[in-house]
Scaffold this active site. Sequence first.
Site, PDB file in Angstrom:
ATOM      1  N   HIS A  32       0.901  -0.972   0.050  1.00  0.00           N
ATOM      2  CA  HIS A  32       0.462   0.832  -0.149  1.00  0.00           C
ATOM      3  C   HIS A  32       0.914   1.271   0.063  1.00  0.00           C
ATOM      4  O   HIS A  32       0.524   2.154  -0.960  1.00  0.00           O
ATOM      5  CB  HIS A  32      -1.290  -0.345   0.804  1.00  0.00           C
ATOM      6  CG  HIS A  32      -1.755   1.121   1.278  1.00  0.00           C
ATOM      7  ND1 HIS A  32      -2.870   1.015   2.918  1.00  0.00           N
ATOM      8  CD2 HIS A  32      -1.706   2.306   0.614  1.00  0.00           C
ATOM      9  CE1 HIS A  32      -3.645   2.123   2.247  1.00  0.00           C
ATOM     10  NE2 HIS A  32      -3.341   3.257   0.507  1.00  0.00           N
ATOM     11  N   GLU A  81       1.438   8.168  -3.523  1.00  0.00           N
ATOM     12  CA  GLU A  81       1.432   7.423  -2.548  1.00  0.00           C
ATOM     13  C   GLU A  81       2.918   8.362  -2.186  1.00  0.00           C
ATOM     14  O   GLU A  81       3.546   8.939  -1.133  1.00  0.00           O
ATOM     15  CB  GLU A  81       2.197   6.811  -2.746  1.00  0.00           C
ATOM     16  CG  GLU A  81       0.929   5.503  -1.715  1.00  0.00           C
ATOM     17  CD  GLU A  81       0.273   5.374  -0.771  1.00  0.00           C
ATOM     18  OE1 GLU A  81       0.908   5.914  -0.386  1.00  0.00           O
ATOM     19  OE2 GLU A  81      -0.671   5.170  -0.896  1.00  0.00           O
ATOM     20  N   HIS A  85       2.849  10.952   0.672  1.00  0.00           N
ATOM     21  CA  HIS A  85       4.272   9.921   1.843  1.00  0.00           C
ATOM     22  C   HIS A  85       5.680  10.185   1.244  1.00  0.00           C
ATOM     23  O   HIS A  85       6.333  10.871   2.390  1.00  0.00           O
ATOM     24  CB  HIS A  85       4.162   8.579   1.502  1.00  0.00           C
ATOM     25  CG  HIS A  85       2.276   8.556   2.910  1.00  0.00           C
ATOM     26  ND1 HIS A  85       1.529   8.848   3.855  1.00  0.00           N
ATOM     27  CD2 HIS A  85       1.392   7.360   1.811  1.00  0.00           C
ATOM     28  CE1 HIS A  85       0.580   8.580   3.964  1.00  0.00           C
ATOM     29  NE2 HIS A  85       0.309   8.251   2.962  1.00  0.00           N
TER      30      HIS A  85
END
Length: 216
Positions: A32, A81, A85
């Site tokens: 993920h 992502e 992040h």
Amino acid sequence: WKKLFLAHHWPVTVCKMSANDCQDPPDYWTIHGLWPDKGEECNRTWHFNVTEIKDLMSDMRHYWPDVLHSSLNRTQFWKHEWDKHGTCATTLQALNSQKKYFGKALELYKHIDLNSYLLKAGIKPSSSYYQMTDIKEALTKFYGVTPKIQCLPPEEGEKAQTIGQIEFCFTKEFQLRNCMMLKGESDPMQHAMKLGTKELSVCSDTLPTYYPSEVQ
């Protein structure tokens, strides 16, 4: 930030959470994301560029697919992502480029090798239920640290929670550590994954746990 979460999600559960068109989700745990425990979207000017990870492409498609959208050309999930992040992780020299960030996540994923270990422990997708404490104990015994396990709570008429995500925590030196907070640490952001109205949360130790083999 103080630690990184490497989050694996179970594609069948991801599909169960979303009314999206899931075509034959992989039957193995996929990535993920790799998440610092603090901060989101740390640098909005550092845009995702897929050509920087072209050498990683076959691994990315296999181990980090966009489960909800089966088109192989789709890079939206990786972009998300990176924006959310990856741009925060870059304060660490080992993660300070897109290639290093995605490459390190793939390396940690292979190092953890969650799929093989669960099979070794006899924990495989099944129509019968597991005890969450058994899954936790098996993982803690093998890895020496306790991962954070997230489930989809029972829906109406269901008695079991559905396992959806397993997160391992690493120090900035990429050593495994417990995911639970230590004294004096602030509460990391809750990385709840929300799709529609369904949301993953930390699994209950008392509810029976379903590890589904196919999307119902």
